[in-house]
Scaffold this motif. Structure first.
Motif, short mmCIF file in Angstrom:
data_model
loop_
_atom_site.label_atom_id
_atom_site.label_comp_id
_atom_site.label_asym_id
_atom_site.label_seq_id
_atom_site.Cartn_x
_atom_site.Cartn_y
_atom_site.Cartn_z
N ALA A 107 114.06 22.16 -91.06
CA ALA A 107 112.39 22.12 -90.29
C ALA A 107 112.51 23.08 -89.17
N GLU A 108 113.52 23.14 -88.31
CA GLU A 108 113.53 24.18 -87.20
C GLU A 108 113.62 25.46 -87.67
N VAL A 109 114.40 25.73 -88.60
CA VAL A 109 114.38 26.95 -89.19
C VAL A 109 113.17 27.47 -89.77
N ARG A 110 112.37 26.58 -90.65
CA ARG A 110 111.17 27.08 -90.98
C ARG A 110 110.39 27.41 -89.94
N GLN A 111 110.30 26.52 -88.81
CA GLN A 111 109.48 26.85 -87.78
C GLN A 111 109.86 27.98 -87.09
N ALA A 112 111.04 28.47 -87.05
CA ALA A 112 111.40 29.76 -86.12
C ALA A 112 110.94 30.82 -87.24
N LEU A 113 111.21 30.85 -88.67
CA LEU A 113 110.64 31.65 -89.34
C LEU A 113 109.08 32.10 -89.12
N PHE A 114 108.47 30.84 -89.02
CA PHE A 114 107.10 31.10 -89.04
C PHE A 114 106.57 31.76 -87.60
N ALA A 115 107.33 31.29 -86.66
CA ALA A 115 107.02 32.07 -85.18
C ALA A 115 107.40 33.69 -85.36
N ALA A 116 108.38 33.70 -86.01
CA ALA A 116 109.04 35.26 -85.69
C ALA A 116 108.08 36.09 -86.75
N ARG A 117 107.35 35.52 -87.57
CA ARG A 117 106.14 36.39 -88.68
C ARG A 117 107.21 37.00 -89.55
N PHE A 146 98.00 32.59 -92.24
CA PHE A 146 97.26 31.59 -93.03
C PHE A 146 97.00 30.18 -92.35
N GLU A 147 97.57 30.22 -91.18
CA GLU A 147 97.54 29.11 -90.39
C GLU A 147 97.75 29.31 -88.59
N LEU A 148 97.16 28.81 -87.86
CA LEU A 148 97.31 29.29 -86.40
C LEU A 148 98.58 28.91 -86.08
N PRO A 149 99.38 29.67 -85.37
CA PRO A 149 100.79 29.12 -84.83
C PRO A 149 100.48 27.94 -83.64
N ASP A 150 101.53 27.13 -83.50
CA ASP A 150 101.23 26.01 -82.35
C ASP A 150 101.33 27.01 -80.97
N ASN A 151 102.17 27.75 -80.84
CA ASN A 151 102.09 28.61 -79.65
C ASN A 151 102.22 30.16 -79.94
N TYR A 152 101.61 30.98 -79.34
CA TYR A 152 101.39 32.42 -79.51
C TYR A 152 101.16 33.14 -78.31
N CYS A 153 101.61 34.25 -78.09
CA CYS A 153 101.38 34.99 -76.87
C CYS A 153 101.33 36.52 -76.98
#
Length: 350
Positions: free
Chosen positions: A64-74, A104-111
Motif C-alpha cells: 500500500a505504501e508503494v502504491r501511495q508513493a507511485l501516486f505521489a511521484a506521478r 483522476f483524484e486529488l492527492p492527499d498532499n501536493y506542493c
C-alpha cells in the motif's frame, strides 16, 4: 528513430519477456527493483514503472505504501502483462516532456512552488489566489458531500491550503494582505505560537534576518509537519534562496513565473533550464502572467508556456480567476469535478 533522449523505466517483475523488449530498445534504460524500499528510492528517477505486485518483496515498505508513493511521484504504472501486450503504448512520449493531465483524484498532499529570479512577475498574487481558490472550492465541495467518508477525512484538516513564503527582506505576504501575523521564525521556535489563518488558508510569512540563524534541519522538520497537515501547499519563492533546501524535497511542481516584461521572459528561460538540471523535467513548468488574449507571439519569447494567465482587473481581490486556471491545469482533469461544485458566483470572492 532514436530521439537522442532516453526514457527511464523501473522494472519490478520477474517476467523475462519485459527485459527482452527493453534490451532491444535504444531509447530506454531500465532499473530492476524487487524490494519495496528500492522501488520507492528509484521513483524520482523514472518515468514508467512496470510492476507485478506478486513478485515484489514488501520490505521495508508495504504494498500500500508503494502504491501511495507511485501516486505521489506521478509515475506511470502498468503490469508486465499489459506492457508486453503493447510496449509502444506505454513507452511512447516518455522521452518528451509531457503536458499536465492524468490526475483522476486529488492527492492527499501536493506542493506547488511559484518561483522567479526577481519580483515584479505577480508571483505572490498568483500564489495567494491559487491557495484561496483551492480552499474555497474544497470547502464548498465538502459541504455538498457532507457525510461521505473520504470528504470527512479531509475535513479533519485545520485548513485545506497553506502558503509558505521564501523571500528576502520585507514580507510580501504581510504587505499584500495587511495582516499582522506570526513569522516563520516565531512559528518554528515557539510551540505555543500558531500560524495565522485567513480565508481558510494558513499563512507562513518569512523573516529572513531571523530565520537564517536557525538550522535547516529544524526548519525542515517544522515545515514538513505543517505541509502534511494541508492537502495543498503553495510556496512563494524567490530563487535562489538560502532556505529552500528545507522544503524542496516536498515540492511536486516548480512553476517558473514571468510577466510580459522582456527581462522576466529572459530570466524565466534561464531559471527554467536551471531547475530542469536540478529536478526531474516533469517537475518544472512555465507560467506567463498578464498574457495577451491572443496567442503568445515571439515578443514573449520562444518558450512553451504551460500556463497562461490573462490580465485580471483587481487581481489582488483574490476572486479566484488566476487560481482557477492554475488548478485546472495542474490537477487536470479531476479539478473540473471539484470546481463546478465549489466555484463562487461570478464577481464573488472565492
Amino acid at each position: 528513430m532514436a530521439t537522442g533522449r532516453v526514457a527511464k523505466v523501473l522494472v519490478a517483475s520477474q517476467s523475462e519477456a519485459v527485459y527482452e523488449i527493453l534490451r532491444a530498445r535504444r531509447d530506454v534504460s531500465f532499473e530492476i527493483a524487487l524490494y519495496t524500499g528500492t522501488i520507492e528510492a528509484l521513483l524520482p528517477q523514472v518515468q514508467l514503472a512496470i510492476i507485478d505486485y506478486e513478485d515484489i518483496v514488501a520490505y521495508p515498505l508495504s504494498e500500500a505504501e508503494v502504491r501511495q508513493a507511485l501516486f505521489a511521484a506521478r509515475v506511470r504504472e502498468c503490469s508486465s502483462k499489459d506492457f508486453i501486450a503493447d510496449p509502444d503504448h506505454y513507452l511512447k512520449g516518455l522521452t518528451t516532456r509531457e503536458p499536465f493531465g492524468g490526475m483522476f483524484e486529488l492527492p492527499d498532499n501536493y506542493c506547488i512552488a511559484f518561483v522567479s529570479y526577481s519580483g515584479g512577475t505577480g508571483r505572490t498574487t498568483i500564489a495567494l489566489d491559487t491557495a484561496f481558490h483551492y480552499a474555497a472550492v474544497m470547502k464548498a465541495y465538502r459541504e455538498k458531500h457532507k457525510g461521505e467518508i473520504a470528504i470527512e477525512s479531509r475535513a479533519a484538516r485545520e485548513n485545506e491550503a497553506m502558503v509558505i513564503e521564501m523571500v528576502y527582506g520585507v514580507s510580501s505576504l504581510v504587505s499584500m494582505t495587511g495582516l499582522d501575523m506570526p513569522t516563520l521564525y516565531q512559528l518554528a521556535t515557539r510551540p505555543d505560537v500558531t500560524p495565522h489563518s485567513y480565508r481558510g488558508v494558513t499563512l507562513i510569512p518569512m523573516d529572513y534576518e531571523n530565520v537564517r540563524m536557525l538550522s535547516v534541519e529544524l526548519l525542515q522538520g517544522y515545515l514538513q509537519r505543517r505541509m502534511k497537515a494541508h492537502s495543498l501547499t503553495v510556496v512563494d519563492c524567490l530563487w535562489p534562496h538560502g532556505l529552500t533546501s528545507a522544503l524542496e524535497d516536498q515540492v511536486n511542481l516548480w512553476v517558473v513565473v514571468a510577466s510580459t516584461r522582456p527581462d522576466t521572459i529572459r530570466n524565466a528561460s534561464k531559471l527554467y533550464d536551471e531547475l530542469r538540471e536540478r529536478f526531474p523535467e516533469s517537475y518544472v513548468s512555465l507560467l506567463l502572467n498578464q498574457a495577451p488574449n491572443t496567442s503568445v507571439d515571439k515578443e514573449f519569447g520562444d518558450l512553451n508556456w504551460d500556463i497562461k494567465l490573462t490580465q485580471v482587473a483587481r487581481a489582488d481581490d483574490y476572486r479566484g480567476q488566476l487560481g482557477h486556471i492554475v488548478l485546472s491545469r495542474v490537477f487536470a482533469p479531476v479539478w473540473e469535478d471539484y470546481d463546478k461544485v465549489g466555484k463562487p458566483a461570478r464577481g464573488g470572492r472565492s
